[in-house]
Design a protein around this motif. Structure first.
Motif, short mmCIF file in Angstrom:
data_model
loop_
_atom_site.label_atom_id
_atom_site.label_comp_id
_atom_site.label_asym_id
_atom_site.label_seq_id
_atom_site.Cartn_x
_atom_site.Cartn_y
_atom_site.Cartn_z
N LEU A 46 2.69 12.47 -8.45
CA LEU A 46 1.38 12.04 -8.92
C LEU A 46 1.20 10.54 -8.69
CD1 LEU A 46 1.43 14.14 -12.18
CD2 LEU A 46 -0.40 14.28 -10.50
N LEU A 47 2.23 9.78 -9.03
CA LEU A 47 2.14 8.33 -8.82
C LEU A 47 2.13 8.00 -7.32
CD1 LEU A 47 1.96 5.56 -10.09
CD2 LEU A 47 4.45 5.52 -10.31
N GLU A 48 2.84 8.80 -6.54
CA GLU A 48 2.91 8.56 -5.10
C GLU A 48 1.52 8.67 -4.45
OE1 GLU A 48 5.19 7.39 -3.19
OE2 GLU A 48 4.33 7.84 -1.23
N VAL A 49 0.69 9.61 -4.92
CA VAL A 49 -0.66 9.74 -4.35
C VAL A 49 -1.44 8.45 -4.59
CG1 VAL A 49 -2.87 10.95 -4.54
CG2 VAL A 49 -0.73 12.24 -4.66
N VAL A 50 -1.39 8.00 -5.82
CA VAL A 50 -2.13 6.80 -6.18
C VAL A 50 -1.57 5.60 -5.39
CG1 VAL A 50 -2.71 5.26 -8.08
CG2 VAL A 50 -2.64 7.73 -8.47
N ALA A 51 -0.26 5.49 -5.36
CA ALA A 51 0.37 4.36 -4.67
C ALA A 51 0.07 4.40 -3.17
CB ALA A 51 1.88 4.36 -4.91
N ALA A 52 0.19 5.60 -2.57
CA ALA A 52 -0.02 5.71 -1.12
C ALA A 52 -1.43 5.26 -0.74
CB ALA A 52 0.21 7.15 -0.64
N TYR A 53 -2.39 5.55 -1.63
CA TYR A 53 -3.76 5.10 -1.35
C TYR A 53 -3.82 3.57 -1.29
CZ TYR A 53 -8.52 3.64 -2.23
OH TYR A 53 -9.72 2.99 -2.16
N PHE A 54 -3.26 2.92 -2.29
CA PHE A 54 -3.32 1.45 -2.30
C PHE A 54 -2.47 0.83 -1.20
CE2 PHE A 54 -5.20 2.46 -6.33
CZ PHE A 54 -6.18 1.49 -6.46
N ILE A 55 -1.40 1.52 -0.81
CA ILE A 55 -0.55 1.01 0.28
C ILE A 55 -1.28 1.14 1.62
CG2 ILE A 55 1.58 1.39 1.58
CD1 ILE A 55 2.78 2.46 -1.13
N ASP A 56 -1.80 2.33 1.91
CA ASP A 56 -2.41 2.58 3.22
C ASP A 56 -3.78 1.93 3.37
OD1 ASP A 56 -0.25 4.22 3.62
OD2 ASP A 56 -1.36 6.10 3.53
N GLU A 57 -4.60 2.08 2.34
CA GLU A 57 -6.01 1.70 2.50
C GLU A 57 -6.29 0.27 2.07
OE1 GLU A 57 -8.12 4.13 3.95
OE2 GLU A 57 -6.19 5.16 4.13
N ILE A 58 -5.61 -0.18 1.01
CA ILE A 58 -5.89 -1.51 0.50
C ILE A 58 -4.82 -2.50 0.98
CG2 ILE A 58 -6.56 -2.77 -1.64
CD1 ILE A 58 -8.25 -0.33 -1.45
N LYS A 59 -3.81 -1.96 1.66
CA LYS A 59 -2.73 -2.76 2.27
C LYS A 59 -1.89 -3.54 1.26
CE LYS A 59 -4.35 -1.48 6.27
NZ LYS A 59 -3.90 -0.15 6.66
N TRP A 60 -1.75 -2.98 0.07
CA TRP A 60 -0.80 -3.58 -0.87
C TRP A 60 0.60 -3.17 -0.46
CZ3 TRP A 60 -2.86 -2.69 -6.57
CH2 TRP A 60 -4.04 -3.44 -6.72
N ASP A 61 1.61 -3.97 -0.86
CA ASP A 61 2.95 -3.47 -0.59
C ASP A 61 3.33 -2.46 -1.66
OD1 ASP A 61 4.41 -4.68 -2.73
OD2 ASP A 61 4.46 -6.56 -1.62
N ARG A 62 4.36 -1.67 -1.35
CA ARG A 62 4.71 -0.53 -2.19
C ARG A 62 5.00 -0.93 -3.63
NH1 ARG A 62 6.35 4.76 -2.48
NH2 ARG A 62 5.59 5.18 -0.39
N LYS A 63 5.74 -2.01 -3.80
CA LYS A 63 6.09 -2.42 -5.17
C LYS A 63 4.86 -2.78 -5.98
CE LYS A 63 10.84 -3.55 -5.52
NZ LYS A 63 11.22 -3.35 -4.08
N LYS A 64 3.99 -3.58 -5.36
CA LYS A 64 2.79 -4.02 -6.06
C LYS A 64 1.93 -2.81 -6.45
CE LYS A 64 -1.37 -6.79 -5.25
NZ LYS A 64 -2.10 -7.60 -4.25
#
Ligand code: TRP
Length: 447
Positions: A322-340
């Motif tokens: 569940l968290l991975e979906v949310v994180a993957a969105y911010f990583i791929d689309e908003i270009k945040w790094d994984r930790k952030k």
């Protein structure tokens, strides 16, 4: 890490373990029995199994197909295949559902953690497991404490990334959970009075089955298989291009179904043997299973500790998806790094979870939907509305916009048994129509 830097599952066993790890969780051991109990037993189970086959399995394939094709999170996947169209909204809905589900999921997982330490209480002579449960969920501080601990674990694992975190954690523990369930079944079905529970669970009685039960069965199919919000799109995005996709989908659906059905064989015989109420709601598992342990003599302590530790781990491997979906969105689309992405979103979800966590104490007067408490209401909105809608949209997208021919091409590369016209038929007609009818019915238009 592979060429595109997003990472891939290292082995088939790794993918199946992670995807089954996502699917198998509180949905199987906590939610399936309490929903089955609430909607009448055997008839519900039968409808649930039919929906698993005709809706769950094709939608599982569909999510994996979109993920592997695009190698993206749900928003990115829709954007990649339908650029500039409103379809991205379907992906956003998934990300939003991730926030809501994880927020209360973590609260229930927190109950599971706290129960690792409760064997002393429920093993005591004459202990009332219902009273123990109520005592633990009405503790304001306790609820928030265990929820916090669970979210912290979840954030730490997801921040570690796909191979290091999720795959490694998912691999070993499911077989142990299975073994323990079997031991519990043996104890439960040999309790005096267990037969009545077995017949409640296995003998379909459609006289008590309602349209609402149908919707609940549909919601349970999506929830238990982690479908309808793009978790399997995201997991499919880490799937190797020549991996046998339909076979993987079968393994995941099969493993998940076995664990849920087994959980029912632990719970219902015990419910009737101890004179408990099958429609007791979210507390059902936490009240019955300890009561079964209490019948096992000193060994009950050890089994109890192991069982709730495993339930916590099963919840963790689901929560990280569940968290991975949310994180993957911010990583791929908003270009945040994984930790952030993981830490910031994890904290927001943690804050949101405080609301359902207080739903049994400070906020117990708030019952937004049909008299249900806050946690039950969060669960209702997510599972009876957001997930079926997400599943409907993905079916319409593949069936009517992107095209089942393209989907089949992606699915069948490397497949031993290929998907064909029955998949296309289910995705184009059966899934959209069935979900739509169930919806209309539940908002009262048909019923
Ligand atoms: N399937 C999990 C369970 O049964 C819960 C879950 C994990 C989930 N990821 C999901 C539910 C995504 C819906 C969507 O416990």
């Amino acid at each position: 890490m592979s060429d595109n830097g997003r990472g891939h599952w290292q082995t088939r066993a790794g993918f199946v373990a992670a995807a089954a790890g996502s699917a198998i969780g509180l949905g199987n051991i906590w939610r399936f029995p309490f929903i089955t109990g609430r909607y009448g037993g055997g008839a519900f189970v039968l409808v649930y199994i039919l929906l698993l086959i005709f809706i769950g399995y094709p939608v599982m394939n569909s999510e994996l197909i979109l993920g592997r094709k695009t190698e993206k999170n749900p928003v990115g996947a829709y954007k990649a295949l339908a650029p500039g169209s409103p379809w991205a909204i379907a992906g956003f809905m998934g990300v939003a559902a991730g926030f809501i589900i994880l927020s209360y999921y973590s609260v229930v997982a927190g109950w599971a953690i706290s129960y690792i330490f409760k064997s002393g209480a429920y093993m005591a002579a004459g202990a009332d497991t219902a009273a123990i449960f109520v005592g633990s969920i009405t503790s304001t501080f306790g609820g928030i404490f265990w929820h916090t601990l669970f979210m912290a674990l979840c954030i730490a694992i997801v921040a570690g990334g796909v191979e290091q975190g999720i795959e490694k954690w998912s691999k070993i523990l499911m077989p142990v959970l299975l073994a323990l369930l079997i031991i519990l079944i043996i104890r439960s079905v040999t309790l005096p009075g267990a037969g009545e529970g077995l017949s409640f669970y296995l003998r379909p009685d459609f006289s008590a089955f309602t349209g609402e039960g149908f919707l609940a069965a549909l919601g349970q199919v999506f929830f238990t298989l982690s479908l309808g919000m793009g978790a399997m799109i995201t997991y499919g995005s880490y799937l190797k291009k020549d991996e046998d996709l339909p076979l993987n989908a079968k393994y995941v659906v099969g493993a998940d179904t076995i664990i849920a059905l087994l959980a029912g064989f632990v719970i219902f015989p015990a419910v009737f043997a101890f004179g408990l109420e099958p429609a007791a709601g979210p507390g059902l598992t936490f009240i019955t299973i300890p009561a079964v342990f209490a019948q096992m003599g000193a060994a009950g302590h050890i089994f109890g500790i192991i069982f709730f530790a495993l339930l916590t781990i099963a919840a963790l491997t689901s929560a990280i998806s569940l968290l991975e979906v949310v994180a993957a969105y911010f990583i791929d689309e908003i270009k945040w790094d994984r930790k952030k992405a993981t830490v910031i979103m994890g904290i927001i979800i943690w804050l949101l979870g405080i609301i359902p966590s207080l739903g049994y104490s400070t906020l117990s007067h708030i019952t937004p939907i049909m008299g249900m408490d806050l946690l039950d209401s969060f669960d209702f909105v997510a599972n009876n509305i957001l997930l079926p809608l997400g599943g409907l949209l993905i079916a319409v997208f593949i069936g009517w916009f992107w095209g089942t021919d393209k989907a089949l091409e992606e699915a069948n590369r490397g497949a031993s048994t290929k998907l064909g016209s029955s998949y296309s038929f289910l995705i184009k007609y059966v899934v959209p129509i069935a979900v739509f009818i169930v919806f209309l019915n539940s908002v009262g238009i048909l019923g």
